[in-house]
Design an enzyme around this catalytic site. Sequence first.
Site, short mmCIF file in Angstrom:
data_model
loop_
_atom_site.label_atom_id
_atom_site.label_comp_id
_atom_site.label_asym_id
_atom_site.label_seq_id
_atom_site.Cartn_x
_atom_site.Cartn_y
_atom_site.Cartn_z
N LYS A 10 0.84 -1.21 0.00
CA LYS A 10 0.00 0.00 0.00
C LYS A 10 0.87 1.24 0.00
O LYS A 10 2.04 1.22 0.43
CB LYS A 10 -0.95 0.01 1.20
CG LYS A 10 -0.29 -0.08 2.59
CD LYS A 10 0.25 1.22 3.15
CE LYS A 10 0.95 1.06 4.50
NZ LYS A 10 1.73 2.25 4.90
N PRO A 88 9.23 -3.76 -0.63
CA PRO A 88 10.41 -3.43 0.19
C PRO A 88 10.14 -3.70 1.68
O PRO A 88 9.08 -3.34 2.19
CB PRO A 88 10.60 -1.93 -0.05
CG PRO A 88 9.86 -1.61 -1.31
CD PRO A 88 8.76 -2.63 -1.45
N VAL A 89 11.10 -4.36 2.33
CA VAL A 89 10.93 -4.70 3.76
C VAL A 89 11.26 -3.47 4.61
O VAL A 89 12.22 -2.74 4.33
CB VAL A 89 11.86 -5.89 4.14
CG1 VAL A 89 11.79 -6.18 5.64
CG2 VAL A 89 11.47 -7.13 3.35
N ALA A 90 10.43 -3.24 5.63
CA ALA A 90 10.55 -2.05 6.49
C ALA A 90 10.58 -0.80 5.62
O ALA A 90 11.37 0.12 5.83
CB ALA A 90 11.80 -2.13 7.39
N GLY A 92 7.60 1.02 4.67
CA GLY A 92 6.43 1.90 4.77
C GLY A 92 5.32 1.53 3.82
O GLY A 92 4.36 2.27 3.64
N GLY A 95 4.25 -4.29 3.92
CA GLY A 95 4.45 -5.61 3.31
C GLY A 95 4.10 -6.76 4.24
O GLY A 95 3.44 -7.72 3.83
N ASP A 128 -1.98 -2.06 10.56
CA ASP A 128 -2.16 -1.95 9.11
C ASP A 128 -2.82 -3.18 8.50
O ASP A 128 -3.14 -3.19 7.31
CB ASP A 128 -0.79 -1.76 8.41
CG ASP A 128 -0.32 -0.31 8.48
OD1 ASP A 128 -1.08 0.53 8.98
OD2 ASP A 128 0.81 -0.05 8.04
P1 ATP Z 1 4.18 -0.61 8.01
O1 ATP Z 1 4.08 0.29 6.82
O2 ATP Z 1 2.99 -1.54 8.16
O3 ATP Z 1 4.55 0.08 9.28
P2 ATP Z 1 6.63 -1.54 6.86
O4 ATP Z 1 6.17 -1.68 5.44
O5 ATP Z 1 7.45 -0.34 7.18
O6 ATP Z 1 5.37 -1.62 7.79
P3 ATP Z 1 7.25 -4.34 6.94
O7 ATP Z 1 8.01 -4.67 5.71
O8 ATP Z 1 5.82 -4.75 6.99
O9 ATP Z 1 7.43 -2.80 7.28
O10 ATP Z 1 8.01 -5.04 8.16
C1 ATP Z 1 8.45 -4.44 9.33
C2 ATP Z 1 9.28 -5.49 10.09
O11 ATP Z 1 8.46 -6.63 10.34
C3 ATP Z 1 10.45 -6.01 9.27
O12 ATP Z 1 11.62 -5.32 9.60
C4 ATP Z 1 10.55 -7.49 9.63
O13 ATP Z 1 11.53 -7.73 10.58
C5 ATP Z 1 9.23 -7.85 10.26
N1 ATP Z 1 8.44 -8.84 9.46
C6 ATP Z 1 7.84 -9.93 9.96
N2 ATP Z 1 7.17 -10.59 9.01
C7 ATP Z 1 7.34 -9.90 7.86
C8 ATP Z 1 6.89 -10.10 6.54
N3 ATP Z 1 6.11 -11.15 6.18
N4 ATP Z 1 7.25 -9.19 5.61
C9 ATP Z 1 8.03 -8.12 5.97
N5 ATP Z 1 8.49 -7.91 7.20
C10 ATP Z 1 8.14 -8.78 8.16
#
Ligand code: ATP
Length: 288
Positions: A10, A88-90, A92, A95, A128
């Site tokens: 999103k 992208p992990v963490a 925003g 994911g 979220d």
């Molecule tokens: P949001 O926007 O919901 O605050 P984000 O997009 O910044 O989240 P995510 O990629 O959802 O961050 O993940 C945040 C942390 O959650 C990651 O650093 C990781 O350690 C942990 N995590 C656990 N399960 C998952 C997953 N399936 N995908 C991504 N991260 C995950």
Amino acid sequence: MKLTASAPGKVNLCLFLGPVRSDGRHELVTVFESVSLADEVSLAPAPADQVRCAGVSGVNIVTRTLDGLRARGWSAPPVRVLIDKRIPVAGGMGGGSADAAAVLRMAPVLAPVAEGVIDELAVSLGADVPSQLAPGLVLGTGAGDVVSPLAPLAPHAFVIVPQTFGLSTAEVYREADRLGLAREEADLAGRLSSLRGLRGEADLPFVNDLEPAAMSLRPEIGGALEAVREAGAEHAMVSGSGPTVFGLFHGSEAPALAEAAAARLAERYPGARPAAPVSEEFAAPRGS
Ligand code: ATP
């Protein structure tokens, strides 16, 4: 039977940060939109429940999702969940929440889930997650976890620019507090009533109150926003708590413009890609 579902990431088209509530979380008013940059999540029979997700360490939110379903009486045979991570992990882009929501969409196909369990579990997994259960354009209030669908906007497209680093959501909120970015309750209420009357994108305030906090922690985000503007986007924003940056293009030419912008940006930002808004059909479970 193997089940697969896309788990769309999103972007937040706007995000207004309000006061801290009694549970320690901030009040939010935000508009989420699901996009075609999506993980692929599949469920297949296995000797025991397990989750594989290359690129993510620590306890996966999907493990917590399966455990939560089992604890609430879900009796499907054990499953192996494979997550093909593309969001992208963490970053925003929610994911992890998207992956959890995809499993919650697939779970009732394999075995009954008692009424109310999906919604209750979604909230308990993360703020979220509820907004990702039925992907589309969604208004989020509360801590972002109270959601209602919004009517689709006129044609538009995105360029998504992932960064080479992640940001912890909690850290960005702490920085927002340090900078005093939260709005008064009355201000937030005013923003909410304008969004409830939303008649189209012309009424949308493209503002993310968390953007200055993310930029304070990682000033290089400013360069990415500038590059997205230079590539022709009408709006350039940080998504959620960042650091992913996105640009928005309007009109029937939007997909082509987003694609051209992505090609241009990819020289400096590898991984820059075009994306389209998506709705529930895109994320529906598929059997094979
Ligand atoms: P949001 O926007 O919901 O605050 P984000 O997009 O910044 O989240 P995510 O990629 O959802 O961050 O993940 C945040 C942390 O959650 C990651 O650093 C990781 O350690 C942990 N995590 C656990 N399960 C998952 C997953 N399936 N995908 C991504 N991260 C995950």
